[in-house]
Design an enzyme around this catalytic site. Structure first.
Site, short mmCIF file in Angstrom:
data_model
loop_
_atom_site.label_atom_id
_atom_site.label_comp_id
_atom_site.label_asym_id
_atom_site.label_seq_id
_atom_site.Cartn_x
_atom_site.Cartn_y
_atom_site.Cartn_z
N ASP A 30 0.85 -1.19 0.00
CA ASP A 30 0.00 0.00 0.00
C ASP A 30 0.89 1.25 0.00
OD1 ASP A 30 -3.23 0.50 0.95
OD2 ASP A 30 -1.84 2.20 1.08
N GLY A 91 -15.43 3.23 3.73
CA GLY A 91 -14.07 3.70 3.50
C GLY A 91 -13.43 3.23 2.21
N HIS A 98 -10.24 -5.24 -3.34
CA HIS A 98 -8.91 -5.46 -2.76
C HIS A 98 -9.04 -5.89 -1.32
CE1 HIS A 98 -10.04 -1.20 -2.61
NE2 HIS A 98 -9.42 -1.11 -1.43
P1 5GP Z 1 -9.64 1.53 0.20
O1 5GP Z 1 -9.60 2.94 0.75
O2 5GP Z 1 -10.39 1.49 -1.11
O3 5GP Z 1 -10.10 0.49 1.17
O4 5GP Z 1 -8.14 1.13 -0.10
C1 5GP Z 1 -7.44 1.67 -1.17
C2 5GP Z 1 -6.00 1.64 -0.79
O5 5GP Z 1 -5.24 1.86 -1.95
C3 5GP Z 1 -5.59 2.71 0.22
O6 5GP Z 1 -5.06 2.11 1.39
C4 5GP Z 1 -4.53 3.54 -0.52
O7 5GP Z 1 -3.47 3.96 0.29
C5 5GP Z 1 -4.08 2.59 -1.61
N1 5GP Z 1 -3.64 3.25 -2.82
C6 5GP Z 1 -4.26 4.28 -3.47
N2 5GP Z 1 -3.58 4.62 -4.58
C7 5GP Z 1 -2.50 3.80 -4.62
C8 5GP Z 1 -1.41 3.67 -5.54
O8 5GP Z 1 -1.29 4.38 -6.55
N3 5GP Z 1 -0.49 2.73 -5.27
C9 5GP Z 1 -0.57 1.93 -4.17
N4 5GP Z 1 0.39 1.03 -3.99
N5 5GP Z 1 -1.59 2.01 -3.29
C10 5GP Z 1 -2.53 2.94 -3.52
#
Ligand code: 5GP
Ligand code: ZN
Length: 112
Positions: A30, A91, A98
């Site tokens: 992440d 969130g 994922h």
């Molecule tokens: P969500 O908020 O949808 O549960 O999780 C999305 C995750 O993707 C977040 O923890 C965020 O930090 C991660 N994330 C967002 N953009 C990128 C990126 O460009 N590269 C990586 N490696 N992680 C990302």
């Protein structure tokens, strides 16, 4: 999906720090880690979230869980958290399924 961030990571259009990859899924660190270990596991086929899991794609999702179990064993982790946020209120910020895998610090319950 052409405008999906994680589909772009799978296509190699956006770089990522890869943890594991096979034909079905990709695991990568992440970009904004919330624990000493924090990686994401995503299917290579676009699925919006757990809300879009069906009998037709469930095998890929089950496979992702086997990858998590194996990878965590490999990393010597005996305690970790697997999280998947579904929808904005929970969130979810990236609309491509994922599993977050978090480890290496004490965690509280319930999550915020
Ligand atoms: P969500 O908020 O949808 O549960 O999780 C999305 C995750 O993707 C977040 O923890 C965020 O930090 C991660 N994330 C967002 N953009 C990128 C990126 O460009 N590269 C990586 N490696 N992680 C990302
Ligand atoms: Zn996608």
């Amino acid at each position: 999906m052409s405008d999906c961030l994680f589909c772009k990571i799978i296509a190699g259009e956006i770089p990522s720090s890869k943890v594991y990859e096979d034909d079905v899924c990709l695991a990568f660190h992440d970009i904004d880690p919330q624990a000493p270990t924090h990686f994401l596991v995503i299917p290579k086929t676009h699925i919006g979230s757990v809300a879009e899991v069906t009998e037709d794609n469930a095998a890929a999702v089950a496979h992702m869980l086997t990858v998590i179990a194996r990878q965590c064993k490999k990393l010597g982790l005996d305690s970790y958290r697997v999280v998947s946020n579904i929808g904005a209120q929970a969130g979810q910020s990236v609309p491509h399924l994922h599993f977050h895998v978090l480890a290496g610090r004490d965690m509280t319950w319930p999550p915020g």
